[in-house]
Design a protein around this motif. Structure first.
Motif, short mmCIF file in Angstrom:
data_model
loop_
_atom_site.label_atom_id
_atom_site.label_comp_id
_atom_site.label_asym_id
_atom_site.label_seq_id
_atom_site.Cartn_x
_atom_site.Cartn_y
_atom_site.Cartn_z
N VAL A 122 0.84 -1.20 0.00
CA VAL A 122 0.00 0.00 0.00
C VAL A 122 0.88 1.25 0.00
CG1 VAL A 122 -2.00 -1.05 1.14
CG2 VAL A 122 -0.15 -0.08 2.52
N ALA A 123 0.24 2.38 -0.19
CA ALA A 123 0.90 3.69 -0.13
C ALA A 123 2.17 3.70 -1.00
CB ALA A 123 1.23 4.08 1.32
N GLU A 124 1.99 3.27 -2.25
CA GLU A 124 3.10 3.23 -3.21
C GLU A 124 4.28 2.47 -2.64
OE1 GLU A 124 3.43 7.40 -4.42
OE2 GLU A 124 2.29 6.86 -6.20
N ASP A 125 3.99 1.29 -2.10
CA ASP A 125 4.99 0.35 -1.58
C ASP A 125 5.68 0.82 -0.30
OD1 ASP A 125 4.30 -1.14 -3.75
OD2 ASP A 125 6.17 -0.82 -4.86
N ALA A 126 5.12 1.82 0.37
CA ALA A 126 5.71 2.29 1.63
C ALA A 126 5.31 1.38 2.80
CB ALA A 126 5.28 3.72 1.93
N GLY A 127 4.28 0.56 2.63
CA GLY A 127 3.82 -0.30 3.72
C GLY A 127 3.18 -1.56 3.21
N VAL A 128 3.02 -2.51 4.13
CA VAL A 128 2.34 -3.77 3.81
C VAL A 128 1.11 -3.85 4.71
CG1 VAL A 128 2.51 -6.28 3.75
CG2 VAL A 128 4.53 -4.87 3.23
N ARG A 280 14.71 4.43 -5.16
CA ARG A 280 13.97 3.68 -4.14
C ARG A 280 13.48 2.34 -4.69
NH1 ARG A 280 11.72 8.92 -3.11
NH2 ARG A 280 9.73 8.34 -4.03
N GLU A 281 13.58 2.16 -5.99
CA GLU A 281 13.07 0.94 -6.62
C GLU A 281 14.18 0.01 -7.07
OE1 GLU A 281 9.88 0.06 -7.15
OE2 GLU A 281 8.95 1.88 -6.37
N GLU B 16 -2.42 8.08 -1.16
CA GLU B 16 -2.47 7.13 -0.04
C GLU B 16 -1.19 7.25 0.79
OE1 GLU B 16 -2.47 2.99 -1.13
OE2 GLU B 16 -3.84 2.46 0.49
N ARG B 17 -1.35 7.41 2.10
CA ARG B 17 -0.21 7.57 3.00
C ARG B 17 -0.39 6.68 4.22
NH1 ARG B 17 1.10 10.23 -0.80
NH2 ARG B 17 2.07 12.30 -0.89
N ILE B 18 0.70 6.46 4.93
CA ILE B 18 0.62 5.78 6.22
C ILE B 18 0.77 6.85 7.29
CG2 ILE B 18 1.68 4.07 7.74
CD1 ILE B 18 2.68 2.68 5.16
N ILE B 207 -0.75 -3.30 9.81
CA ILE B 207 0.10 -2.77 8.75
C ILE B 207 1.53 -2.79 9.26
CG2 ILE B 207 -0.11 -0.34 9.45
CD1 ILE B 207 -0.37 0.30 6.41
N HIS B 208 2.46 -3.11 8.38
CA HIS B 208 3.86 -3.11 8.81
C HIS B 208 4.75 -2.64 7.67
CE1 HIS B 208 4.80 -6.85 6.59
NE2 HIS B 208 3.64 -7.29 6.99
N GLU B 209 6.00 -2.37 8.01
CA GLU B 209 6.92 -1.90 6.98
C GLU B 209 7.31 -3.07 6.08
OE1 GLU B 209 10.28 0.06 8.56
OE2 GLU B 209 9.15 1.76 9.35
N PRO B 210 7.54 -2.78 4.81
CA PRO B 210 8.00 -3.85 3.91
C PRO B 210 9.42 -4.27 4.25
CG PRO B 210 7.96 -1.76 2.75
CD PRO B 210 7.37 -1.50 4.10
N ARG B 213 14.51 -3.33 1.04
CA ARG B 213 14.98 -3.71 -0.30
C ARG B 213 16.51 -3.56 -0.33
NH1 ARG B 213 11.91 -3.53 -5.18
NH2 ARG B 213 10.24 -2.55 -4.02
#
Lengths: 304, 240
Positions: A122-128, A280-281, B16-18, B207-210, B213
């Motif tokens: 979600v949030a353009e890959d900022a969170g899961v 970032r990608e 969309e934001r956290i 919700i958690h951080e990915p 990378r």
């Protein structure tokens, strides 16, 4: 509850869809719409069964209702697919028939009794985000998920479905040469506005030659500058690619373009702006003047 | 033919934001105009140049988008917020389409912002569906639909009610002028409440951080050294 179903109607993302399906821990039934070679490839992804449907004469979308009826009879634990247009139509009818919720950008599925847990970016890959439901969930897999490990191939069974739509194929038109090469290329070099002048494209061609790679571009280089044909553009409104290596030269990383290249296994970025979203990608990057880095990179590749 | 052209129906994921509390928040609370919306209206007009086009939107505020591009009237669907799930949006749109007398064609942007909504809409209506549509040409009592297929295109002859997910390849070439927009704002606008009762939904449990990378960035001030480091890394990855 039943097995996980995967719907495959394209060649680009079958492996990563299978990767997510198998990681759920359930047995996986694959339903492949298209040529026999596609089904034979999917049969190597460690699935429990593969059923192929021939769609040469009749579009797969016409089979959506009958396919959904089959889903209602067999009650899959979850249905996974890529964002391919045909797969989404089939999955929409399955979701309606199963009265199942839908999740997109999914990276994992897990089961605990009747409870299904899905993780989505979600949030353009900022969170899961972690989502739950009782019963089956239809999941569109996120780009770039890990591929399934290959296994001994399963026998492909031929399936038949009835069409509920009055569809007739009038004609098929092949894409321009650029698009065809991009779809199958193992390595792709991308170029964006950061390349500066048109004469600098020669450096990009030299890198592509050294890597034996195809060349793509961002939308502005086609629409605004007319340096490339439209068939060479990758992005949301054009085409998606999934090469093993994508080298972005002077590409800032606009969402429109990134959506087309996230399927690449390794992304490399070369850009003079350290805050460019592409960094970032990417897996690897060089912050520097692309016109100075490219000749050095070509030399390094040729000496490797 | 009466066609329904759906516009301004999907949330822009860029909003969309956290939030600080770890929950999703939206910078906007209503859908935005999508890249494909103008073509959805155009395809509805192309399907029957003499037919009626009804604009349908999930948005509030200025709803003259379709009317400024040829729709005779507009219907707005009210009652859903930014957190509505695809099944809810599709159910609300399907109910609104059923309220349009004689509608037999629905055109909607095949939006990457919400990729399952168009096919869910078709399934809830019980109508066939084609996505990634480029264009439509009427032919006798049928339509010839050209859509992206594989790496090329495919033309399909269709008859009967259908939902077409339209995907624009380019930005709109000629946007309506101010005079046209002002005239469009005088066209009729109706409202309907979003009927989503019984729509299947997922519940959010966290919700958690990915996972981080593994990104490695080299300083290009010394281009030769950076290039050598990159080539070494790519060889280790097995992609060279």
């Amino acid at each position: 509850m039943g097995n996980v179903w995967m719907i495959i109607a394209d060649d680009l993302s079958a492996s990563s869809v299978a990767g997510v399906a198998r990681a759920s821990g359930r047995e996986v039934d694959a339903f492949v719409f298209g040529p026999a070679a596609r089904a034979e490839q999917v049969a190597r992804y460690g699935v429990s069964s593969v059923t192929r449907f021939d769609v040469e004469a009749a579009p797969a979308e016409g089979f959506a209702k009958d396919f959904a009826h089959r889903a209602l009879e067999e009650r899959p634990a979850a249905v996974v697919l890529s964002d391919d247009a045909t797969a989404r139509v089939l999955a929409g009818f399955v979701a309606a028939e199963l009265h199942a919720p839908v999740a997109t950008s999914v990276v994992s599925i897990a089961f605990d009794g009747e409870k299904t847990t899905v993780e989505q970016m979600v949030a353009e890959d900022a969170g899961v985000q972690v989502l739950e439901a009782t019963g089956p969930v239809v999941c569109v897999v996120a780009d770039g998920c890990p591929d399934a490990e290959e296994a001994a191939p399963m026998t492909v069974q031929e399936g038949t479905l009835d069409s509920f739509a009055s569809f007739g194929v009038v004609s098929n038109e092949a894409a321009g040469a650029g698009a065809t090469g991009l779809a199958t290329a193992e390595r792709v070099v991308g170029v964006g506005l950061g390349i500066g002048a048109k004469e600098n494209l020669a450096m990009v061609d030299e890198l592509a030659s050294a890597l034996d790679a195809a060349v793509t571009c961002t939308l502005p280089l086609c629409d605004n500058y007319h340096w490339f044909e439209h068939s060479s553009v990758v992005g949301t409104s054009t085409q998606k690619i999934s090469p093993r290596l994508y080298v972005a030269c002077g590409v800032s990383g606009a969402p429109q373009h990134l959506a087309g290249v996230r399927g690449a296994k390794v992304i490399v970025a070369i850009n003079n702006d350290p805050d460019a979203p592409i960094f970032r990608e990417c897996a690897y990057g060089i912050v520097g003047d692309v016109t100075k880095v490219l000749p050095s990179l070509v030399e390094a590749i040729e000496n490797a | 033919m009466t066609s329904v052209a759906i516009f301004k129906w999907a949330m822009n994921p860029h909003d969309e934001r956290i939030g600080a509390n770890g929950a999703i928040k939206w910078l906007a609370n209503r859908p935005e105009i999508g890249d494909d919306d103008y073509l959805a209206v155009q395809v509805a007009k192309d399907a029957d140049p003499n037919g009626e086009v009804v604009g349908l939107t999930m948005a509030s505020g200025d709803t003259a988008f379709a009317a400024a591009r040829g729709a005779e009237r507009t219907v707005t669907v009210e009652g859903l917020d930014a957190f509505a799930q695809p099944t809810q949006v599709a159910a609300a749109l399907a109910n609104a389409v059923r309220e349009v007398d004689g509608a037999s064609l629905v055109t909607i942007g095949d939006s990457a912002w919400s990729p399952m909504t168009p096919s869910l809409l078709a399934a809830y209506l019980g109508w066939p569906c084609l996505l990634a549509v480029d264009s439509v040409v009427p032919e006798d009592d049928a339509l010839v639909v050209t859509r992206r297929y594989g790496t090329g295109t495919q033309s399909v002859r269709v008859s009967g009610p259908i939902v077409l997910g339209v995907a624009a390849r380019r930005e709109e070439a000629e946007k309506p002028g101010m005079r046209t927009v002002l005239q469009a704002r005088k066209k009729p606008v109706g409202k309907t409440h979003a009927a989503t009762e019984g729509s299947p939904q997922l519940s959010v449990s966290g919700i958690h951080e990915p996972d981080a990378r593994p990104s490695k960035v080299f300083d290009g001030a010394d281009a030769s050294a950076a290039a050598a480091q990159l080539v070494s890394a790519l060889k280790s990855e097995g992609v060279l």
